[in-house]
Enzyme design. Structure first.
Site: not given
Length: 306
Positions: A30-31, A33, A87, A102, A164, A226, A256-257
């Site tokens: 996430d971070t 991206n 993942y 992970r 998140n 969204g 979203g990222d």
């Protein structure tokens, strides 16, 4: 003047399904991206991904990938014998689901050397982290990280945070709420997603989310939702900005990222919040039209500048 940008967290190996039984390997998290989008859209800033890495061939290839795209790793420790998390993405139409490996990832040790962590965050215009960053750390490591972030904020660095919320990473919802409350105390810009906030706090609307974060002391808030409008709270003034409509999204991974990265890049350029959200919507709309979390830099720039 501080010009650097740092994002803190875990970049994983990403397996995405191809035709038949073939898989494509990439890098995402996430971070990371978000930082990827900022690398594309903030060319005047040096960017670093602050984490911890293993010494295996996959970790070495990951660091080389960063370097090839002008993304540094600051003073992030290399942990002997450790390796990256992994993942796999499976898609149903454009919607994705994830399977993770992970539990022993090197990134869980990103605060293992407080002096290196402090050095990694020095002289930044912006530091970005997320609830996932916090969720993968031990209690002591979270405290070390939040103290380091608070120290840089006291020097004038802006701190951005996306809660998140991912339930599987937390012992329970109460634990997540407690840690996120601590993170909000050092946050200047919050970038929550409404369905996450609804799940964790029972918020009835994006307005409820924004007002709750205002009460927590956050001055600038963007509630993503969204393909629905994003809600801005800037010093308690609310403004709604419609999303970019994409009739047939290909893959929603990283949308979203990328929104976060575009918004923060725009704000660093001095663009007002409403226009920054419009640009972020365009970038997120572009990202859902490509496979995987990382869209090409030129593609992101075109959407941002349109």
């Amino acid at each position: 003047m501080a010009e650097g940008i740092a994002a803190i967290g875990e970049c994983m190996l990403e397996l995405s399904g191809q035709a038949g039984s073939s898989w494509r390997m990439g890098y995402a998290g996430d971070t990371f991206n978000t930082l990827w989008a900022m690398r594309a859209l903030s060319p005047g800033h040096h960017v670093d991904y602050v984490s911890a890495f293993g010494d295996d061939p996959f970790s070495q290839a990951q660091i080389a990938f960063f370097r090839d795209h002008n993304i540094g790793t600051a003073q992030s420790p290399v942990i002997p014998g450790a390796r990256p998390g992994l993942y796999a993405i499976t898609l149903t139409g454009a919607e994705r689901s994830f399977t993770y490996w992970r539990s022993d990832a090197a990134a869980r040790q990103l605060a293992s050397d407080p002096a290196k962590l402090e050095k990694s965050l020095e002289n930044r215009a912006l530091v970005y982290f997320s609830g996932i960053t916090l969720a993968i750390l031990s209690t002591q490591a979270r405290l070390t990280l939040l103290n380091a972030i608070a120290a840089e904020r006291a020097k004038g660095c802006h701190i951005a945070f996306d809660p998140n919320y991912r339930p599987r990473l937390w012992a329970d919802a109460a634990a997540a709420r407690g840690v996120i409350a601590e993170a909000l105390e050092v946050t200047d810009i919050a970038l929550p997603t409404f369905p996450d906030e609804e799940m964790l706090y029972g918020d009835a609307s994006p307005e409820d989310t924004a007002r709750r974060l205002e009460r927590a002391g956050v001055a600038e808030i963007v509630v993503k939702n969204g393909d629905q409008p994003a809600l801005i709270s800037h010093y308690e003034k609310l403004e709604s900005v419609p999303a970019t409509h994409i009739a047939a999204p290909l893959d929603t991974t990283g949308a979203g990222d990328s929104f976060n990265g575009a918004y923060l890049s725009a704000r660093l350029l001095g663009i007002p919040p409403a226009e920054a959200v419009r640009r972020a919507h365009r970038v997120a709309g572009a990202v859902v039209q490509v496979r995987g979390a990382l869209a090409p830099f030129d593609f992101l720039r075109t959407a941002f500048d349109r």
